[in-house]
Design a protein around this motif. Structure first.
Motif, PDB file in Angstrom:
ATOM      1  N   SER A 139      -7.320   9.385 -14.493  1.00 43.90           N
ATOM      2  CA  SER A 139      -6.831  10.822 -15.060  1.00 43.90           C
ATOM      3  C   SER A 139      -5.717  11.326 -14.262  1.00 43.90           C
ATOM      4  CB  SER A 139      -8.281  11.653 -15.075  1.00 43.90           C
ATOM      5  OG  SER A 139      -8.479  12.026 -13.718  1.00 43.90           O
ATOM      6  N   VAL A 140      -5.123  12.202 -14.708  1.00 47.91           N
ATOM      7  CA  VAL A 140      -3.664  12.877 -14.253  1.00 47.91           C
ATOM      8  C   VAL A 140      -3.878  14.282 -14.438  1.00 47.91           C
ATOM      9  CG1 VAL A 140      -1.200  12.860 -13.916  1.00 47.91           C
ATOM     10  CG2 VAL A 140      -2.535  10.694 -14.660  1.00 47.91           C
ATOM     11  N   ASN A 141      -3.576  15.159 -13.358  1.00 47.26           N
ATOM     12  CA  ASN A 141      -3.543  16.513 -13.605  1.00 47.26           C
ATOM     13  C   ASN A 141      -2.408  17.267 -12.899  1.00 47.26           C
ATOM     14  OD1 ASN A 141      -6.339  17.459 -14.899  1.00 47.26           O
ATOM     15  ND2 ASN A 141      -6.768  15.928 -13.080  1.00 47.26           N
ATOM     16  N   TYR A 142      -1.742  18.141 -13.863  1.00 49.49           N
ATOM     17  CA  TYR A 142      -0.346  18.544 -13.235  1.00 49.49           C
ATOM     18  C   TYR A 142      -0.767  20.034 -13.209  1.00 49.49           C
ATOM     19  CZ  TYR A 142       4.448  20.270 -13.002  1.00 49.49           C
ATOM     20  OH  TYR A 142       5.606  21.072 -12.371  1.00 49.49           O
ATOM     21  N   SER A 143      -0.497  20.787 -12.093  1.00 47.21           N
ATOM     22  CA  SER A 143      -1.070  22.011 -11.728  1.00 47.21           C
ATOM     23  C   SER A 143       0.397  22.852 -10.871  1.00 47.21           C
ATOM     24  CB  SER A 143      -2.138  22.444 -11.049  1.00 47.21           C
ATOM     25  OG  SER A 143      -1.989  21.255  -9.770  1.00 47.21           O
ATOM     26  N   LEU A 144       0.177  23.878 -10.812  1.00 50.09           N
ATOM     27  CA  LEU A 144       1.486  24.795 -10.291  1.00 50.09           C
ATOM     28  C   LEU A 144       0.874  25.678  -9.075  1.00 50.09           C
ATOM     29  CD1 LEU A 144       2.812  26.714 -13.631  1.00 50.09           C
ATOM     30  CD2 LEU A 144       3.335  24.644 -12.613  1.00 50.09           C
ATOM     31  N   TYR A 145       1.940  26.087  -8.299  1.00 46.15           N
ATOM     32  CA  TYR A 145       1.457  26.832  -7.026  1.00 46.15           C
ATOM     33  C   TYR A 145       0.836  25.856  -5.924  1.00 46.15           C
ATOM     34  CZ  TYR A 145       2.448  31.007 -10.028  1.00 46.15           C
ATOM     35  OH  TYR A 145       2.860  31.763 -10.869  1.00 46.15           O
ATOM     36  N   PRO A 146       1.415  24.843  -5.498  1.00 41.52           N
ATOM     37  CA  PRO A 146       2.676  24.384  -5.726  1.00 41.52           C
ATOM     38  C   PRO A 146       2.403  23.361  -6.944  1.00 41.52           C
ATOM     39  CG  PRO A 146       1.920  23.208  -3.768  1.00 41.52           C
ATOM     40  CD  PRO A 146       0.758  24.252  -4.376  1.00 41.52           C
ATOM     41  N   LYS A 147       3.864  23.083  -7.407  1.00 40.47           N
ATOM     42  CA  LYS A 147       3.810  21.819  -8.542  1.00 40.47           C
ATOM     43  C   LYS A 147       3.518  20.556  -8.075  1.00 40.47           C
ATOM     44  CE  LYS A 147       7.805  24.190 -10.967  1.00 40.47           C
ATOM     45  NZ  LYS A 147       7.701  25.501 -10.356  1.00 40.47           N
ATOM     46  N   THR A 148       2.092  20.346  -8.658  1.00 39.74           N
ATOM     47  CA  THR A 148       1.394  19.399  -8.046  1.00 39.74           C
ATOM     48  C   THR A 148       0.905  18.353  -9.162  1.00 39.74           C
ATOM     49  OG1 THR A 148       0.633  20.415  -6.182  1.00 39.74           O
ATOM     50  CG2 THR A 148      -0.576  18.490  -6.611  1.00 39.74           C
ATOM     51  N   MET A 149       1.032  16.995  -8.761  1.00 44.65           N
ATOM     52  CA  MET A 149       0.235  15.915  -9.972  1.00 44.65           C
ATOM     53  C   MET A 149      -0.695  15.183  -9.104  1.00 44.65           C
ATOM     54  SD  MET A 149       1.897  13.442 -12.576  1.00 44.65           S
ATOM     55  CE  MET A 149       2.491  14.981 -13.687  1.00 44.65           C
ATOM     56  N   THR A 150      -1.988  15.335  -9.459  1.00 37.69           N
ATOM     57  CA  THR A 150      -3.089  14.626  -9.068  1.00 37.69           C
ATOM     58  C   THR A 150      -3.418  13.406  -9.743  1.00 37.69           C
ATOM     59  OG1 THR A 150      -3.835  16.925  -8.062  1.00 37.69           O
ATOM     60  CG2 THR A 150      -5.349  14.996  -8.051  1.00 37.69           C
ATOM     61  N   PHE A 151      -3.448  12.394  -9.039  1.00 37.90           N
ATOM     62  CA  PHE A 151      -4.101  11.157  -9.790  1.00 37.90           C
ATOM     63  C   PHE A 151      -5.514  10.674  -9.132  1.00 37.90           C
ATOM     64  CE2 PHE A 151      -0.712   8.988 -12.117  1.00 37.90           C
ATOM     65  CZ  PHE A 151       0.707   9.802 -11.537  1.00 37.90           C
ATOM     66  N   SER A 152      -6.203  10.345 -10.112  1.00 38.55           N
ATOM     67  CA  SER A 152      -7.719   9.894  -9.838  1.00 38.55           C
ATOM     68  C   SER A 152      -7.925   8.642 -10.554  1.00 38.55           C
ATOM     69  CB  SER A 152      -8.671  10.921 -10.318  1.00 38.55           C
ATOM     70  OG  SER A 152      -8.554  12.266  -9.612  1.00 38.55           O
ATOM     71  N   ILE A 153      -8.186   7.560  -9.841  1.00 38.29           N
ATOM     72  CA  ILE A 153      -8.307   6.184 -10.338  1.00 38.29           C
ATOM     73  C   ILE A 153      -9.737   5.553  -9.950  1.00 38.29           C
ATOM     74  CG2 ILE A 153      -7.403   3.969 -10.447  1.00 38.29           C
ATOM     75  CD1 ILE A 153      -4.517   5.295  -9.552  1.00 38.29           C
ATOM     76  N   GLY A 154     -10.507   5.376 -10.968  1.00 39.25           N
ATOM     77  CA  GLY A 154     -11.870   4.800 -10.776  1.00 39.25           C
ATOM     78  C   GLY A 154     -11.938   3.340 -10.534  1.00 39.25           C
ATOM     79  N   GLY A 155     -12.872   2.693  -9.917  1.00 36.99           N
ATOM     80  CA  GLY A 155     -13.073   1.457  -9.572  1.00 36.99           C
ATOM     81  C   GLY A 155     -12.284   0.710  -8.726  1.00 36.99           C
ATOM     82  N   VAL A 156     -11.659   1.477  -7.735  1.00 40.26           N
ATOM     83  CA  VAL A 156     -10.888   0.845  -6.547  1.00 40.26           C
ATOM     84  C   VAL A 156     -11.631   0.597  -5.450  1.00 40.26           C
ATOM     85  CG1 VAL A 156      -8.586   1.042  -5.370  1.00 40.26           C
ATOM     86  CG2 VAL A 156      -8.830   2.281  -7.922  1.00 40.26           C
ATOM     87  N   ARG A 157     -11.599  -0.332  -4.693  1.00 37.60           N
ATOM     88  CA  ARG A 157     -12.005  -0.770  -3.596  1.00 37.60           C
ATOM     89  C   ARG A 157     -11.249  -1.139  -2.411  1.00 37.60           C
ATOM     90  NH1 ARG A 157     -17.384   0.078  -4.500  1.00 37.60           N
ATOM     91  NH2 ARG A 157     -18.087  -0.196  -6.433  1.00 37.60           N
ATOM     92  N   ARG A 158      -9.861  -0.939  -2.780  1.00 43.84           N
ATOM     93  CA  ARG A 158      -8.955  -1.260  -1.644  1.00 43.84           C
ATOM     94  C   ARG A 158      -7.651  -0.649  -2.151  1.00 43.84           C
ATOM     95  NH1 ARG A 158      -5.422  -5.420  -0.016  1.00 43.84           N
ATOM     96  NH2 ARG A 158      -5.990  -6.731  -1.730  1.00 43.84           N
ATOM     97  N   PHE A 159      -7.302   0.301  -1.319  1.00 42.47           N
ATOM     98  CA  PHE A 159      -6.085   1.146  -1.478  1.00 42.47           C
ATOM     99  C   PHE A 159      -5.058   0.702  -0.466  1.00 42.47           C
ATOM    100  CE2 PHE A 159      -4.396   5.478  -1.543  1.00 42.47           C
ATOM    101  CZ  PHE A 159      -3.210   5.288  -2.561  1.00 42.47           C
ATOM    102  N   SER A 160      -4.553  -0.195  -0.260  1.00 38.45           N
ATOM    103  CA  SER A 160      -3.592  -0.889   0.682  1.00 38.45           C
ATOM    104  C   SER A 160      -2.058  -0.150   0.267  1.00 38.45           C
ATOM    105  CB  SER A 160      -3.478  -2.216   0.720  1.00 38.45           C
ATOM    106  OG  SER A 160      -2.915  -2.782  -0.626  1.00 38.45           O
ATOM    107  N   ALA A 161      -1.922   0.473  -0.861  1.00 35.28           N
ATOM    108  CA  ALA A 161      -0.382   1.184  -1.145  1.00 35.28           C
ATOM    109  C   ALA A 161      -0.667   2.392  -0.510  1.00 35.28           C
ATOM    110  CB  ALA A 161      -0.487   1.159  -2.722  1.00 35.28           C
ATOM    111  N   GLU A 162      -1.757   3.108   0.135  1.00 35.18           N
ATOM    112  CA  GLU A 162      -1.838   4.416   0.577  1.00 35.18           C
ATOM    113  C   GLU A 162      -0.419   4.505   1.619  1.00 35.18           C
ATOM    114  OE1 GLU A 162      -5.493   5.525   2.524  1.00 35.18           O
ATOM    115  OE2 GLU A 162      -4.420   7.056   3.830  1.00 35.18           O
ATOM    116  N   LYS A 163      -0.069   3.698   2.160  1.00 35.24           N
ATOM    117  CA  LYS A 163       1.165   3.820   3.173  1.00 35.24           C
ATOM    118  C   LYS A 163       2.224   4.011   2.487  1.00 35.24           C
ATOM    119  CE  LYS A 163       2.201  -1.277   3.199  1.00 35.24           C
ATOM    120  NZ  LYS A 163       1.210  -1.473   1.997  1.00 35.24           N
ATOM    121  N   ASP A 164       2.378   3.636   1.081  1.00 34.35           N
ATOM    122  CA  ASP A 164       3.694   3.819   0.171  1.00 34.35           C
ATOM    123  C   ASP A 164       3.950   5.174  -0.157  1.00 34.35           C
ATOM    124  OD1 ASP A 164       4.103   1.188   0.312  1.00 34.35           O
ATOM    125  OD2 ASP A 164       3.022   0.606  -1.542  1.00 34.35           O
ATOM    126  N   LEU A 165       2.796   6.012  -0.055  1.00 32.35           N
ATOM    127  CA  LEU A 165       2.865   7.578  -0.498  1.00 32.35           C
ATOM    128  C   LEU A 165       4.129   8.030   0.509  1.00 32.35           C
ATOM    129  CD1 LEU A 165      -0.908   8.518  -0.857  1.00 32.35           C
ATOM    130  CD2 LEU A 165       0.879   7.893  -2.645  1.00 32.35           C
TER     131      LEU A 165
END
Length: 316
Positions: A139-165
């Motif tokens: 799911s993706v949520n776009y909100s204001l104050y501040p302008k923010t996009m939140t990603f929520s991804i299920g079924g993930v066991r490893r998040f090696s891309a965290e460093k890419d943020l």
């Protein structure tokens, strides 16, 4: 041809989406998380799969027609290396979702591609060190104050891309990108905050599985009013935010944000007046059993980073 395209766009814009549709995927993930945590039994896993599968099927039924029509970004340049387009997400009240039930996934890369005035953030998925074919439920949520996009991804066991943020901050439009704590060990979440007004589009691809966020600066001037955020004190990244989110589950507008000094807090919505925020605080204290000493009201402008607020001492 031009008239036909205009007709398609007009039809697309006039499609009436039920209020609850956009949050179906997010609600399904949350319901699945709560149910699995409570029982931790095999039958609860089957229940979660049925709920999410039903939600996904309903979502597809509503979106299959509109996503085959031209969207506002139909003229965007194609990004090399992408798979087959599954759908262009349509947001309703800032929320959208997609994907299918998948587990044991790795999010291995999040890349930033720039083309002209467009910037593409591409999320890649792997299964057993090979490209995954279908995207996880997300799911993706776009909100204001501040302008923010939140990603929520299920079924993930490893998040090696965290460093890419951190690399996303090389974007001319992105102010920050950071992971969020989750008490579910298979749910990955992260926020992307923006410097400017933006137009955005999210597309889901398969073979291989990818989610692509496309953004460009929106030059339209907006004059948003001051709001009053009802929130917790700032704390270090950790379970504190997850616990508050669990306590406030079901309350509209709950989200975790990063403050201007790098601390994290949970916001229980923002309101047009201090009186409205105070009224909500009293309701939460009564309904959710949270002490009013744990909640704060912060005045915030549209483009202002949230303030760092220290917790009150016991004698205050």
């Amino acid at each position: 041809m031009s008239n036909r395209m205009d007709l398609f766009k007009k039809t697309y814009n006039e499609i009436d989406i039920p209020d609850q549709l956009a949050s179906i995927a997010d609600a399904a993930i949350q319901r699945g998380k709560i149910e699995r945590k409570r029982t931790k039994q095999a039958n609860s896993i089957r229940w979660v799969k049925r709920v999410v599968a039903g939600a996904a099927a309903l979502f597809i039924l509503f979106t299959i027609s509109i996503n085959t029509m031209p969207t506002f970004a139909s003229s965007l340049e194609k990004i090399p290396g992408l798979g087959q387009l599954v759908r262009t997400l349509q947001f309703n009240k800032g929320s959208a979702g997609g994907g299918t039930i998948t587990d044991s996934t790795a999010i291995n890369v999040i890349s930033l591609e720039k083309k002209g005035d467009l910037e593409h953030i591409v999320i890649h998925f792997q299964q057993n060190n090979k490209d995954q074919q279908m995207t996880n439920s997300f799911s993706v949520n776009y909100s204001l104050y501040p302008k923010t996009m939140t990603f929520s991804i299920g079924g993930v066991r490893r998040f090696s891309a965290e460093k890419d943020l951190a690399e996303l901050k090389k974007s001319s439009l992105i102010a920050d990108a950071y992971p969020l704590i989750s008490l579910d060990d298979s749910l990955v979440r992260f926020n992307i905050t923006f410097k400017n007004n933006i137009s955005y589009e999210v597309k889901e691809y398969k073979e291989p599985a990818q989610v692509v966020l496309t953004i460009k600066r929106d030059s339209a001037e907006t004059d948003l009013p001051t709001v009053y955020s009802l929130r917790t004190a700032s704390s270090a990244f950790g379970e504190t935010q997850g616990i508050y989110e669990e306590m406030l589950a079901g309350l509209e507008g709950v989200r975790t944000l990063k403050d201007q000094q790098g601390g994290y807090f949970v916001e229980a919505g923002y309101y047009s007046s201090e009186e409205a925020a105070m009224g909500k605080m009293q309701e939460i204290v009564k309904t959710y059993g949270i002490s009013d000493h744990s909640l704060y009201i912060e005045q915030r402008e549209a483009m202002q980073d949230p303030q760092a607020i220290n917790a009150r001492s016991d004698n205050q």
